[in-house]
Design a protein around this motif. Structure first.
Motif, PDB file in Angstrom:
ATOM      1  N   VAL A  52      -4.366 -20.199 -27.167  1.00 38.35           N
ATOM      2  CA  VAL A  52      -5.484 -20.450 -26.271  1.00 38.35           C
ATOM      3  C   VAL A  52      -6.725 -20.910 -27.031  1.00 38.35           C
ATOM      4  O   VAL A  52      -7.430 -21.830 -26.593  1.00 38.35           O
ATOM      5  N   ASP A 118      -1.495 -13.080 -20.717  1.00 31.27           N
ATOM      6  CA  ASP A 118      -0.987 -14.372 -20.273  1.00 31.27           C
ATOM      7  C   ASP A 118      -1.947 -15.497 -20.643  1.00 31.27           C
ATOM      8  O   ASP A 118      -3.155 -15.403 -20.418  1.00 31.27           O
ATOM      9  N   GLU A 119      -1.395 -16.552 -21.198  1.00 31.50           N
ATOM     10  CA  GLU A 119      -2.195 -17.683 -21.648  1.00 31.50           C
ATOM     11  C   GLU A 119      -3.020 -18.285 -20.507  1.00 31.50           C
ATOM     12  O   GLU A 119      -4.178 -18.662 -20.699  1.00 31.50           O
ATOM     13  N   ARG A 120      -2.441 -18.369 -19.317  1.00 37.27           N
ATOM     14  CA  ARG A 120      -3.154 -18.967 -18.193  1.00 37.27           C
ATOM     15  C   ARG A 120      -4.359 -18.124 -17.786  1.00 37.27           C
ATOM     16  O   ARG A 120      -5.433 -18.665 -17.470  1.00 37.27           O
ATOM     17  N   ALA A 121      -4.193 -16.798 -17.807  1.00 32.15           N
ATOM     18  CA  ALA A 121      -5.292 -15.920 -17.413  1.00 32.15           C
ATOM     19  C   ALA A 121      -6.422 -15.950 -18.435  1.00 32.15           C
ATOM     20  O   ALA A 121      -7.602 -16.003 -18.067  1.00 32.15           O
ATOM     21  N   SER A 123      -7.092 -18.407 -20.544  1.00 31.61           N
ATOM     22  CA  SER A 123      -7.701 -19.735 -20.464  1.00 31.61           C
ATOM     23  C   SER A 123      -8.629 -19.844 -19.261  1.00 31.61           C
ATOM     24  O   SER A 123      -9.733 -20.403 -19.357  1.00 31.61           O
ATOM     25  N   TRP A 124      -8.196 -19.324 -18.127  1.00 29.73           N
ATOM     26  CA  TRP A 124      -9.023 -19.386 -16.923  1.00 29.73           C
ATOM     27  C   TRP A 124     -10.322 -18.619 -17.115  1.00 29.73           C
ATOM     28  O   TRP A 124     -11.404 -19.090 -16.730  1.00 29.73           O
ATOM     29  N   ASP A 199      -1.915 -19.234  -9.175  1.00 33.31           N
ATOM     30  CA  ASP A 199      -1.047 -19.490 -10.322  1.00 33.31           C
ATOM     31  C   ASP A 199      -1.578 -18.883 -11.622  1.00 33.31           C
ATOM     32  O   ASP A 199      -1.027 -19.125 -12.696  1.00 33.31           O
ATOM     33  N   VAL A 200      -2.630 -18.079 -11.521  1.00 29.05           N
ATOM     34  CA  VAL A 200      -3.176 -17.395 -12.700  1.00 29.05           C
ATOM     35  C   VAL A 200      -2.855 -15.904 -12.565  1.00 29.05           C
ATOM     36  O   VAL A 200      -3.444 -15.216 -11.724  1.00 29.05           O
ATOM     37  N   SER A 205      -1.789 -10.053 -16.718  1.00 30.29           N
ATOM     38  CA  SER A 205      -2.403 -10.228 -18.024  1.00 30.29           C
ATOM     39  C   SER A 205      -3.250  -9.026 -18.436  1.00 30.29           C
ATOM     40  O   SER A 205      -3.338  -8.698 -19.620  1.00 30.29           O
TER      41      SER A 205
END
Length: 225
Positions: A52, A118-121, A123-124, A199-200, A205
């Protein structure tokens, strides 16, 4: 993919690993080194943060023995180690220690017991530094934290501006927790879980494991996926 930011372009991932895993099991057991999938929990967290931020994460430890144990479990050069600030206890010691040791303007801090980070969380959450800037009073923020429905803030899946954290050094009680740090910062931008896209996986996470039963549930989830 690493997140790109404006003002927040330099973010260092910090894993707080100075605890004793006292609730996890028998003496000597270490939840950060428990296996999930094909690697230890700590290794999974480090890998997410490295992707990230596109920087080598920092692992904050309290003792030389912890440093040696974690260094043996990770690949050479995968992380940098810093020492917990001896003036504090618990996770706050790691946050303050990291703020004093690194030069990056932002720190994303999380626990060493979060195998589902989680990478998405992440990053968001980091993207809030820029995308929500018009909503931040005065255009400056000292931290970004998730606000639970009961009004409490999550301090261990949060972003901190390094400079004000370092400036609070010695101003908080020794036994203060990281929520006291958030309370002491001038401008904390809060994020509601309701604003998180579907989707996050924020709940996933931010979850942590404190007992072997919780770890087994995580392992079962990995087996099913």
């Amino acid at each position: 993919m690493p997140v790109t930011h404006g003002e927040s372009e330099s973010v260092r991932g910090v894993v707080l690993a100075g605890g004793e895993s006292s609730r996890f099991g028998a003496e000597g057991d270490d939840k950060a080194l428990a296996g999930v999938g094909s690697e230890p929990v700590l290794g999974r967290i480090v890998a997410v943060l490295a992707r990230v931020t596109d920087r080598r994460p920092v692992v904050a430890v309290r003792t030389p023995e912890q440093r040696a144990r974690y260094a043996d479990a990770l690949r050479d050069g995968e992380v940098a180690f810093v020492r917990d600030d001896p003036e504090y206890e618990g996770p706050l010691a790691g946050i303050v220690g990291a703020a004093a040791a690194v030069g990056d303007p932002w720190l994303f801090c999380c626990g060493c017991d979060m195998p589902l980070l989680d990478e998405r969380a992440v990053s968001w959450l980091l993207a809030r530094l820029d995308r929500d800037r018009p909503a931040i009073d005065g255009g400056r923020v000292d931290a970004v934290a998730i606000e639970h429905p009961d009004g409490t803030l999550n301090p261990l899946h949060a972003v901190y501006r390094r400079e004000p954290v370092a400036s609070l050094h010695r101003l908080l009680p020794r036994t203060a927790g990281p929520r006291a740090l958030l309370a002491g910062l001038e401008s904390v931008h809060t994020v509601s879980p309701a604003s998180v896209p579907d989707d996050v996986p924020l709940d996933r996470s931010t979850s942590n494991v404190n007992t072997r039963r919780q770890l087994e549930s995580v392992r079962e989830e990995f087996t099913r996926s």
